[in-house]
Design an enzyme around this catalytic site. Structure first.
Site, short mmCIF file in Angstrom:
data_model
loop_
_atom_site.label_atom_id
_atom_site.label_comp_id
_atom_site.label_asym_id
_atom_site.label_seq_id
_atom_site.Cartn_x
_atom_site.Cartn_y
_atom_site.Cartn_z
N SER A 34 0.78 -1.23 0.00
CA SER A 34 0.00 0.00 0.00
C SER A 34 0.81 1.28 0.00
O SER A 34 0.24 2.37 -0.14
CB SER A 34 -0.96 0.00 1.19
N TYR A 130 -10.67 2.45 5.68
CA TYR A 130 -9.65 2.10 4.69
C TYR A 130 -10.22 1.16 3.63
O TYR A 130 -10.78 0.11 3.95
CB TYR A 130 -8.48 1.43 5.39
N SER A 131 -10.07 1.54 2.37
CA SER A 131 -10.60 0.73 1.28
C SER A 131 -9.69 0.85 0.07
O SER A 131 -9.53 1.94 -0.49
CB SER A 131 -12.03 1.17 0.92
N ASN A 132 -9.13 -0.26 -0.36
CA ASN A 132 -8.29 -0.27 -1.55
C ASN A 132 -9.06 0.17 -2.80
O ASN A 132 -8.47 0.69 -3.74
CB ASN A 132 -7.71 -1.67 -1.77
N GLY A 272 2.83 -0.81 4.04
CA GLY A 272 2.20 -1.67 3.05
C GLY A 272 2.25 -3.13 3.42
O GLY A 272 3.21 -3.60 4.03
#
Length: 317
Positions: A34, A130-132, A272
């Site tokens: 990330s 949190y969201s990719n 990440g």
């Protein structure tokens, strides 16, 4: 670790390949997960600085008809909310792990379809979650506005601009790591066996987590970013304007996180996690930068806490 005056120190521990017992390559390449989000956010913010889009543009303006779901709608969500994870758009990560390990190429639109099956995580436009998926959408916006692939824009605007010689965005279906690197391992449960998952297809992570780099390149990147070499003042201020990350004391800006230091103040970075690798680090108040990589994505969050504690220890020494 990189001191404010540019002096660097590199440390390794353990083995780089459990099958052969080979050592860990000094400053080897790792998957940075990330931390890729920071690169994506920088490129998007550069486009904002060039007047090619606005942070308060609605997602619908750039991706018409794309974002529709239970409790979320691109006609009501801004670009800023994507970058700050306050959009309420659900994540897809939990459902793509098998595809990543199988080496299957996953298109960005496919992960959107997965995410959009789920309801919104919040609807007030202010709550951090949190969201990719947010960063997949941000990557698509970059491509729409720049009219070039995201990987090319990151390479041109950031990687080559800073001379990050060991940093790259893997090409489609590129399952390997190009230069000297430790192997990465996955553990299904605490105490479980470690499986070698070095060769994966990271495409499902795309703009949210696909890149490869080294600790020294990451130190150079974060130091340059926070030193004003990549963004204009207005965009860097926006990037560092945060919302609370629960009650952790951390804050999330536009692709950049602040975390409190035990010695006072905060450090800026991200972190990440991707199959086989975990990375943590950032830049402290005095300009010292540290990046740490481990070659597992452990099932035990206590490992992550120890990594963050080590970052704190180095930046506060």
């Amino acid at each position: 670790m990189t001191e404010g005056d540019g002096r660097t120190r590199t440390y390794t521990a353990g083995v780089g390949d459990r099958a052969t017992g080979a050592g860990v390559p000094r400053d080897g390449q790792v998957r940075i997960g990330s931390n890729t989000k920071v690169f994506t956010a920088v490129v998007l913010l550069q486009l904002v600085g060039e007047g090619r889009l606005g942070l308060d543009d609605l997602v619908e303006k750039h991706l018409p008809g794309v974002v529709r779901g239970d409790g979320f709608d691109g006609r009501k969500i801004t670009v800023r909310q994507l970058l700050q994870h306050t959009s309420g758009i659900p994540d897809y990560e939990a459902e793509v792990g098998e595809a990543i390990e199988q080496g299957r190429y996953v298109e960005p639109r496919e992960v959107l379809e997965i995410a959009f099956r789920h309801p919104a995580t919040s609807t007030d436009g202010k709550t951090f979650h949190y969201s990719n998926t947010n960063y997949v959408l941000a990557g698509l916006i970059v491509e729409k506005v720049a009219r070039r692939p995201l990987a090319e824009e990151i390479d041109r605007r950031v990687v080559r601009a800073l001379g990050l010689r060991h940093t790259y965005f893997p090409a489609p279906r590129d399952r390997g790591i190009r230069e000297a690197h430790p192997h990465g391992y996955h553990q299904d449960a605490v105490g479980g066996a470690l499986r070698d998952v070095t060769a994966i297809d990271p495409s499902a992570a795309w703009a949210a987590g696909q890149m490869v780099s080294t600790n020294s390149d990451m130190n150079r990147f974060f130091s340059a970013l926070l030193g004003g070499r990549l963004l204009r003042d207005e965009q860097l201020r926006a990037m560092r304007t945060t919302v609370p990350v629960g009650d952790s004391g951390a804050g999330y800006g536009l692709g950049l996180m602040s975390r409190p230091l035990s010695c006072g103040g905060v450090y800026w970075g991200h972190g990440g996690d991707i199959t086989g690798f975990e990375t943590r680090g950032g830049v402290g108040p005095d300009g010292r930068a540290v990046s740490i990589a481990v070659t597992t994505d452990p099932a035990d969050y206590a490992v992550t806490e120890r990594l963050e504690g080590l970052v704190d220890q180095v930046l506060c020494r």
